[in-house]
Design an enzyme around this catalytic site. Structure first.
Site, PDB file in Angstrom:
ATOM      1  N   GLY A   1       0.896  -1.332   0.110  1.00  0.00           N
ATOM      2  CA  GLY A   1      -0.573   0.127  -0.028  1.00  0.00           C
ATOM      3  C   GLY A   1       0.460   0.918   0.104  1.00  0.00           C
TER       4      GLY A   1
ATOM      5  N   ARG B   1       3.118   6.112   1.851  1.00  0.00           N
ATOM      6  CA  ARG B   1       4.363   7.929   2.392  1.00  0.00           C
ATOM      7  C   ARG B   1       3.133   8.383   1.068  1.00  0.00           C
ATOM      8  NH1 ARG B   1      10.611   7.638   0.162  1.00  0.00           N
ATOM      9  NH2 ARG B   1      10.343   5.950  -1.089  1.00  0.00           N
TER      10      ARG B   1
ATOM     11  N   LYS C   1       4.091  12.489  -2.370  1.00  0.00           N
ATOM     12  CA  LYS C   1       5.339  11.370  -2.367  1.00  0.00           C
ATOM     13  C   LYS C   1       6.305  11.851  -1.436  1.00  0.00           C
ATOM     14  CE  LYS C   1       8.365   8.195  -3.945  1.00  0.00           C
ATOM     15  NZ  LYS C   1       9.072   7.108  -5.066  1.00  0.00           N
TER      16      LYS C   1
ATOM     17  N   GLY D   1       6.773   7.527   6.620  1.00  0.00           N
ATOM     18  CA  GLY D   1       5.745   8.319   5.596  1.00  0.00           C
ATOM     19  C   GLY D   1       6.831   9.228   5.086  1.00  0.00           C
TER      20      GLY D   1
ATOM     21  N   ARG E   1      -2.410  -1.086  -9.934  1.00  0.00           N
ATOM     22  CA  ARG E   1      -1.025  -1.420 -10.148  1.00  0.00           C
ATOM     23  C   ARG E   1      -1.517  -2.854 -10.355  1.00  0.00           C
ATOM     24  NH1 ARG E   1       3.054   1.528  -6.945  1.00  0.00           N
ATOM     25  NH2 ARG E   1       2.100   3.475  -6.930  1.00  0.00           N
TER      26      ARG E   1
ATOM     27  N   ASP F   1       4.132  -4.757  -7.359  1.00  0.00           N
ATOM     28  CA  ASP F   1       3.412  -3.981  -7.004  1.00  0.00           C
ATOM     29  C   ASP F   1       4.237  -2.275  -7.425  1.00  0.00           C
ATOM     30  OD1 ASP F   1       6.126  -4.602  -5.060  1.00  0.00           O
ATOM     31  OD2 ASP F   1       5.460  -2.532  -4.404  1.00  0.00           O
ATOM     32  N   ASN F   2       5.307  -1.981  -8.553  1.00  0.00           N
ATOM     33  CA  ASN F   2       5.180  -1.119  -9.212  1.00  0.00           C
ATOM     34  C   ASN F   2       4.910  -1.488 -10.845  1.00  0.00           C
ATOM     35  OD1 ASN F   2       6.800   0.209  -6.815  1.00  0.00           O
ATOM     36  ND2 ASN F   2       8.617  -0.658  -7.675  1.00  0.00           N
TER      37      ASN F   2
ATOM     38  N   ASP G   1       7.017   4.161 -10.567  1.00  0.00           N
ATOM     39  CA  ASP G   1       7.628   4.716  -8.699  1.00  0.00           C
ATOM     40  C   ASP G   1       9.675   5.072  -9.051  1.00  0.00           C
ATOM     41  OD1 ASP G   1       5.780   4.534  -7.262  1.00  0.00           O
ATOM     42  OD2 ASP G   1       5.388   2.488  -7.473  1.00  0.00           O
TER      43      ASP G   1
END
Length: 488
Positions: A90, A93, A113, A126, A183, A252-253, A262
């Site tokens: 998830g 940050r 971000k 974060g 994603r 996840d990227n 990312d």
């Protein structure tokens, strides 16, 4: 032009059930200041540079101020990291402020971000630091200028708020834009929880928003998966052709829209090295440059697995089966264009042999291809500026004879071919040492002029820009010691 306050928000993702995200506000930072911005990205929101002169705008981009219409959330997803499934990742940050609909009718999600802790921070603070934020800003906009699909970077805002990594650094936030930040891992998290309806609901949302041509199909899910695989194949071909190494190709990227997503320990090739590993943390070389197309194929199998509740295993496998051929076609087409040739079977050995020569002689990839634009097809043993790049000049001469013959057979005049090739082979790329120089001035002197200069230079990577000739040179010896990792 518009102001931030006048933007029309249409927060599609935030209208989904809270299964997919957590509502969370950014954590303010003290005394924010503007580091850099992209006029081109601003224009996507119908804004111009005057908007960034307003203190209220900087406060908003620092996460210190939310506007009416914003609906701040952090997205939930999981993913395979270095081949191992991690059940909950998830936005640890990053906080999505909302989605803006511009005058052209385009939807752009605005994400900060480095905006502070979220329910998915997993013990992290974060925050993002200035160095990584500048790198992401520069590379996002440089990739766009190279015509490679990517998330965009609108601005970087800094603060003297301390952030602790290997050393004490200062905080920064990148304002990122994308049509969607969904994603592969956004689907995986629900597959591993055995929750079918959230998978279906998310797929329906993505199809309706970003693949609307599929809505009329009786069963759109297999074609949706196929389209994602084809976009991914095209993206990998573009990365490989330009010499870009992502560094952290976890699922996840991986963008569901085929965007570069990312920017962490990325790197562009200097001396051509197929096994180049840009991420110091990748000790096994899983995400080495030459492994990227295969890693993307593996990642697609994980997305297909996550969508199996919506189709059979056989159908999912078939939906991604075109990836190898699609990548091969796209890569050959791009490489042939970079060499000024037609993408035929007889072109493959010329390109393959050239790359082997580059690797064997440690020749700079970008410099070679840019100099190749000026190749004299009538001078088999000439082309001294290109020839001088090689230690084994006899091997280059042998290749040059074959290449010259292929160009003559192609029949395009050298001047015309050279002009076309210069639109395919950039003169300027974001080399790590160039980014490092800009970051050092920014961090040590609070001087952001080099960041701005690099951004302007890389916005026109195919142009000669003679005033910046030094930026096209091979990296200095000290640059070989630069290491980048996932720490940011």
């Amino acid at each position: 032009m518009a102001t931030l306050e006048s933007l029309t928000f249409d927060n599609g993702f935030a209208r989904l059930p809270e299964t997919y995200y957590a509502r969370v506000c950014p954590t303010p930072v003290p005394d924010p200041y503007l580091v850099c911005y992209s006029p081109e990205a601003l224009s996507l929101l119908d804004l111009d540079a005057t908007e960034l002169k307003r203190p209220e705008t900087i406060e908003t981009l620092a996460g210190n101020r939310l506007l009416p219409g914003m609906d701040a959330i952090a997205a939930l997803y999981a993913g395979h990291q270095f081949g191992h499934y991690v059940p909950q990742l998830g936005d640890g940050r990053a906080i999505l402020l909302g989605e803006v609909r511009n005058r052209a009718g385009e939807g752009w999600e605005i994400q900060l971000k480095g905006a502070g802790r979220t329910p998915y921070s997993r013990g992290g603070d974060g925050r993002a630091v200035l160095r990584s934020s500048i790198r992401e800003f520069l590379c996002s906009e440089a990739m766009h200028a190279l015509d490679i699909p990517t998330t965009r970077a609108l601005a970087v805002v800094g603060s003297d708020h301390p952030v602790y990594r290997e050393d004490e650094e200062t905080a920064a936030l990148v304002t990122r834009l994308a049509p969607s930040f969904v994603r592969f891992g956004s689907f995986e998290v629900f597959y591993y929880r055995n929750q079918v309806e959230p998978i279906r609901h998310l797929a329906d949302y993505v199809i309706a928003r970003y693949y609307p041509e599929l809505k009329t199909l009786a069963d759109p899910y297999p074609e949706f998966l196929r389209q994602v695989s084809l976009r991914t194949a095209e993206l990998m071909a573009q990365w490989q052709a330009v010499g870009f190494s992502h560094g952290v190709m976890n699922t996840d990227n991986m963008s569901i829209l085929g965007l570069t997503l990312d920017y962490g320990p990325f790197g562009f090739l200097d001396a051509f090295d197929p096994g180049f590993v840009c991420n110091h943390s990748d000790t096994g070389g899983r995400y080495a440059f030459d492994q990227q197309p295969d890693v993307a194929a593996w990642n697609l199998t994980k997305l297909a697995q996550a969508l199996v509740p919506l189709m059979s295993v056989e159908t999912a496998s078939q939906a991604i089966s075109e990836y190898p051929q699609a990548f091969g076609r796209a890569y050959l087409a791009r490489m042939a264009a970079k060499f000024g040739l037609a993408p035929g079977d007889d072109t493959v050995p010329l390109i393959t042999d050239a790359l082997q020569l580059l690797a064997g002689n440690r020749v700079d990839y970008t410099i070679f291809l840019r100099k190749l634009c000026a190749f004299d097809s009538q001078a088999d043993a000439g082309n001294a500026p290109l020839r001088d790049l090689f230690l084994d000049r006899a091997a280059f001469d042998a290749w040059a004879v074959r290449y010259g013959a292929a160009l003559r057979q192609h029949g395009q005049p050298d001047a015309e071919r050279a002009a076309t090739m210069r639109t395919r082979n950039p003169k300027y790329i974001l080399r790590n040492y160039l980014a490092e120089n800009a970051i050092r001035r920014a961090a040590d002197l609070r001087d952001y002029s080099e960041v701005e200069r690099l951004h302007r230079l890389l916005a026109r990577p195919f142009d000669e820009q003679p005033a910046f000739e030094a930026y096209a040179a091979e990296p200095p010896d000290w640059a070989k010691r630069i290491e980048v990792s996932c720490s940011s």
